[in-house]
Design a protein around this motif. Sequence first.
Motif, PDB file in Angstrom:
ATOM      1  N   UNK A   1       0.644  -1.512   0.236  1.00 58.12           N
ATOM      2  CA  UNK A   1       0.017  -0.112  -0.106  1.00 58.12           C
ATOM      3  C   UNK A   1       1.034   1.955   0.409  1.00 58.12           C
ATOM      4  N   UNK A   2       0.628   2.476  -1.075  1.00 55.99           N
ATOM      5  CA  UNK A   2       1.120   3.545  -1.123  1.00 55.99           C
ATOM      6  C   UNK A   2       0.696   4.416   0.118  1.00 55.99           C
ATOM      7  N   UNK A   3       1.297   4.405   1.238  1.00 57.63           N
ATOM      8  CA  UNK A   3       1.034   5.202   2.280  1.00 57.63           C
ATOM      9  C   UNK A   3       0.067   6.788   1.807  1.00 57.63           C
ATOM     10  N   UNK A   4       1.262   7.481   0.556  1.00 60.09           N
ATOM     11  CA  UNK A   4       1.062   8.638   0.234  1.00 60.09           C
ATOM     12  C   UNK A   4      -0.688   9.295  -0.486  1.00 60.09           C
ATOM     13  N   UNK A   5      -1.471   7.739  -1.129  1.00 56.98           N
ATOM     14  CA  UNK A   5      -2.233   7.453  -1.432  1.00 56.98           C
ATOM     15  C   UNK A   5      -3.142   6.569  -0.905  1.00 56.98           C
ATOM     16  N   UNK A   6      -2.613   6.139  -0.154  1.00 55.81           N
ATOM     17  CA  UNK A   6      -4.479   6.196   0.498  1.00 55.81           C
ATOM     18  C   UNK A   6      -4.820   7.151   1.118  1.00 55.81           C
TER      19      UNK A   6
ATOM     20  N   UNK B   1      -1.965   9.961  13.294  1.00 54.39           N
ATOM     21  CA  UNK B   1      -1.071   9.774  13.369  1.00 54.39           C
ATOM     22  C   UNK B   1      -0.868   9.138  11.620  1.00 54.39           C
ATOM     23  N   UNK B   2      -1.881   8.191  11.609  1.00 55.33           N
ATOM     24  CA  UNK B   2      -2.660   7.886   9.721  1.00 55.33           C
ATOM     25  C   UNK B   2      -2.516   9.565   8.926  1.00 55.33           C
ATOM     26  N   UNK B   3      -3.171   9.807   8.878  1.00 54.11           N
ATOM     27  CA  UNK B   3      -3.186  11.500   8.050  1.00 54.11           C
ATOM     28  C   UNK B   3      -1.961  11.987   7.780  1.00 54.11           C
ATOM     29  N   UNK B   4      -1.288  12.053   8.769  1.00 51.29           N
ATOM     30  CA  UNK B   4       0.110  12.802   8.876  1.00 51.29           C
ATOM     31  C   UNK B   4       1.716  12.055   8.056  1.00 51.29           C
TER      32      UNK B   4
END
Length: 148
Positions: A2-7, A38-41
């Motif tokens: 999973x690409x975190x920025x795209x997520x 923390x996820x959104x950052x």
Amino acid sequence: MVNIEDFIKRLEVILDYYGLNASSFADNIGVQRSSLSHLLSGRNKPSLDFILKILEVYPEVDLYWILNGKGSFPKVSVNQEISSRSSSSVHSANQEVVPPGIASTDKAIVSKINTNIQDATTYGSDKESEIDKIVIFYKDGTFKSYHP
């Protein structure tokens, strides 16, 4: 993987779609507000439990879309897809509304939106509704919002 920025972008699309801020979204799915922060950052990665809670509370979210951007949001059922395909050929005589800033490559999308708007206004013709916002979702997880 999973690409975190795209997520994060897809998570923000969900928040925008439902008109929620991060705190109320966290409360709705039953996670700590700090966890969502923390996820959104980008500090933390989403857990399987977090994803499953989103899918449980918001069944319109497609698993493959939230994880890797494939699929659609909101989730389109097979019946809805067949219905929208068959109704798109009927709309050609009606005037189309094209929001400013639409690229020529987006004309097909706008045509489909206009078809769905026409179907919706025909269905609910006893009430006059004004369109507040049109959101176009792309397969790469990005989106554009238009306010007519």
